[in-house]
Scaffold this active site. Structure first.
Site, PDB file in Angstrom:
ATOM      1  N   LYS A 111       7.048 -17.685  26.316  1.00 13.14           N
ATOM      2  CA  LYS A 111       6.593 -16.418  26.910  1.00 13.14           C
ATOM      3  C   LYS A 111       6.625 -16.502  28.435  1.00 13.14           C
ATOM      4  O   LYS A 111       6.960 -15.533  29.104  1.00 13.14           O
ATOM      5  CB  LYS A 111       5.156 -16.085  26.471  1.00 13.14           C
ATOM      6  CG  LYS A 111       4.990 -15.915  24.999  1.00 13.14           C
ATOM      7  CD  LYS A 111       5.397 -14.532  24.539  1.00 13.14           C
ATOM      8  CE  LYS A 111       5.217 -14.441  23.058  1.00 13.14           C
ATOM      9  NZ  LYS A 111       5.939 -13.580  22.277  1.00 13.14           N
ATOM     10  N   LYS A 194      18.890 -15.332  11.779  1.00 11.32           N
ATOM     11  CA  LYS A 194      18.021 -14.629  10.830  1.00 11.32           C
ATOM     12  C   LYS A 194      17.793 -13.169  11.218  1.00 11.32           C
ATOM     13  O   LYS A 194      17.872 -12.806  12.397  1.00 11.32           O
ATOM     14  CB  LYS A 194      16.697 -15.369  10.686  1.00 11.32           C
ATOM     15  CG  LYS A 194      15.826 -15.338  11.922  1.00 11.32           C
ATOM     16  CD  LYS A 194      14.388 -15.691  11.576  1.00 11.32           C
ATOM     17  CE  LYS A 194      13.445 -15.169  12.630  1.00 11.32           C
ATOM     18  NZ  LYS A 194      12.088 -14.981  12.237  1.00 11.32           N
ATOM     19  N   LYS A 197      13.471  -8.463  14.228  1.00 10.11           N
ATOM     20  CA  LYS A 197      13.280  -7.267  15.059  1.00 10.11           C
ATOM     21  C   LYS A 197      13.872  -7.481  16.441  1.00 10.11           C
ATOM     22  O   LYS A 197      14.447  -6.583  17.024  1.00 10.11           O
ATOM     23  CB  LYS A 197      11.785  -6.993  15.245  1.00 10.11           C
ATOM     24  CG  LYS A 197      11.116  -6.393  14.058  1.00 10.11           C
ATOM     25  CD  LYS A 197       9.666  -6.039  14.382  1.00 10.11           C
ATOM     26  CE  LYS A 197       8.695  -7.177  14.147  1.00 10.11           C
ATOM     27  NZ  LYS A 197       8.466  -7.540  12.761  1.00 10.11           N
TER      28      LYS A 197
END
Ligand code: ADP
Ligand code: TRP
Length: 332
Positions: A111, A194, A197
């Site tokens: 992050k 994979k 989103k």
């Protein structure tokens, strides 16, 4: 019967990967164990959703999980912020978590790199809140993916540290749990890794999405130029479509297209059309139930209330016991 805790981040609509990778094992676990599944709305504040997005996302995830078969009679499905003891325990456990170890969290480092403008304290202490989610219910098993293993390791560290600090064996060590023994990975439609989103809309087959949109995405999915001779190996993109087919289609359908591929007479248009038909049949009844729940405020309220009651009972008891162990004594 083991105690199971798992948190679901309310970030957008559920896709096929979420279903086969997570929800399906929840459905099995609720039959066998005492389960606490919760919507991690406090965790989601690290990304600063607007108040209306926060509410909509929680509502969406709640409706989706009920639609997929989470049964509020069999487990507790609750909203994290409905359980104040979680926030209180988070305050206490934060005192025993060291900045150095929190900074070594892989997700925190990620992050920091990807959103340098929003590195808030909540991100740093995310593993503490997650540990509290788990320890508040004395979970034995935590169904999580590989990316969460480090958080679970930290949970064990915090539990052991608490025990050591206060000379008790109050918290037990939770273990990661995979339903099948091996982790399911549903591939995406864009040919890269994979279904997720974060790889964009074209990559995912979303349950709460209309039939035409699903068909369009599948018809546009990446393939290759086709086999030029019999018995060729499948390309990764093609294998991805076969892997999705393995989840939603009959065995005979898969065998049929496999055979055509081996003979090098396969037409990808036909394969995709069949896949689209089978995905749509799989998704349609669940989508109908999602719509139903999204519009049934009373059912959602009932589910949230029942879930909160069970979770509050368990977390409040832990919080009281932890305070007692730590030396808080009431003067009145
Ligand atoms: P996304 O990658 O779309 O953001 P999340 O990280 O929110 O999904 O995942 C929620 C749950 O769904 C996790 O338990 C995760 O392991 C599972 N999951 C997500 N995508 C897949 C996938 N493609 N295959 C298998 N499981 C998945
Ligand atoms: N961190 C988890 C994720 O990103 C969500 C989560 C929060 C969780 N608290 C939890 C998972 C407790 C398991 C147990 O997916």
């Amino acid at each position: 019967m083991a105690r199971v805790v798992s948190g679901i981040r309310p970030t957008g609509k559920l896709h096929l990967g979420n279903y086969f990778g997570a929800v399906k094992s929840f459905l099995k676990m609720q039959e066998e164990h005492e389960c606490f599944f919760f919507i991690a709305d406090i965790h989601s504040l690290t990304t600063h959703p607007t108040p209306s997005d926060l509410h909509q996302n929680v509502l969406q995830v709640m409706a989706e999980h009920l639609a997929m078969g989470i049964d509020i009679e069999k487990c507790s499905l609750f909203i994290q912020s409905d359980v104040p003891a979680i926030s209180e325990l988070y305050t206490y456990l934060n005192m025993n978590a060291y900045i150095g170890e929190l900074e070594r969290s892989v997700t925190y480092k990620e992050k920091k790199a990807t959103q340098p403008k929003n590195i808030n304290a909540g991100l740093l202490t995310y593993p503490v809140l997650m540990a509290v989610d788990i320890l508040a219910h004395h979970a034995d098993l935590v169904p999580v993916g590989k990316d969460q293993q480090q958080h679970l390791e930290m949970t064990r560290t915090f539990a052991n540290r608490f025990n050591h600090m206060y000379g008790t064996d109050y918290f037990k060590e939770p273990q990661a749990y995979s339903n099948t023994g091996e982790l399911v990975k549903v591939p995406g439609l864009t040919g890269q890794g994979k279904m997720s989103k974060s790889s964009g809309d074209a990559d995912t087959i979303v349950f709460d999405e209309d039939e035409a949109a699903i068909r369009k995405k599948i018809m546009r999915a990446k393939t290759d130029t086709g086999p030029t001779e019999p018995n060729m190996e499948k390309s990764e993109e093609l294998q991805n479509l076969f892997d999705i087919m393995a989840l939603v289609s009959d065995y005979s359908t898969i065998a049929h297209f496999d055979d055509l591929h081996q003979k090098a007479t396969i037409r990808y248009g036909d394969l995709k059309k069949q896949l689209a038909d089978d995905v749509v049949s799989f998704v349609a009844p669940i989508r109908e139930r999602i719509t139903h729940y999204k519009n049934d405020a009373a059912a959602l309220a009932h589910a949230a209330k029942i879930g909160a009651e069970k979770a509050n009972e368990s977390a409040y008891k832990t919080m009281k016991e932890v305070k007692e162990i730590m030396g808080f004594r009431k003067f009145y």
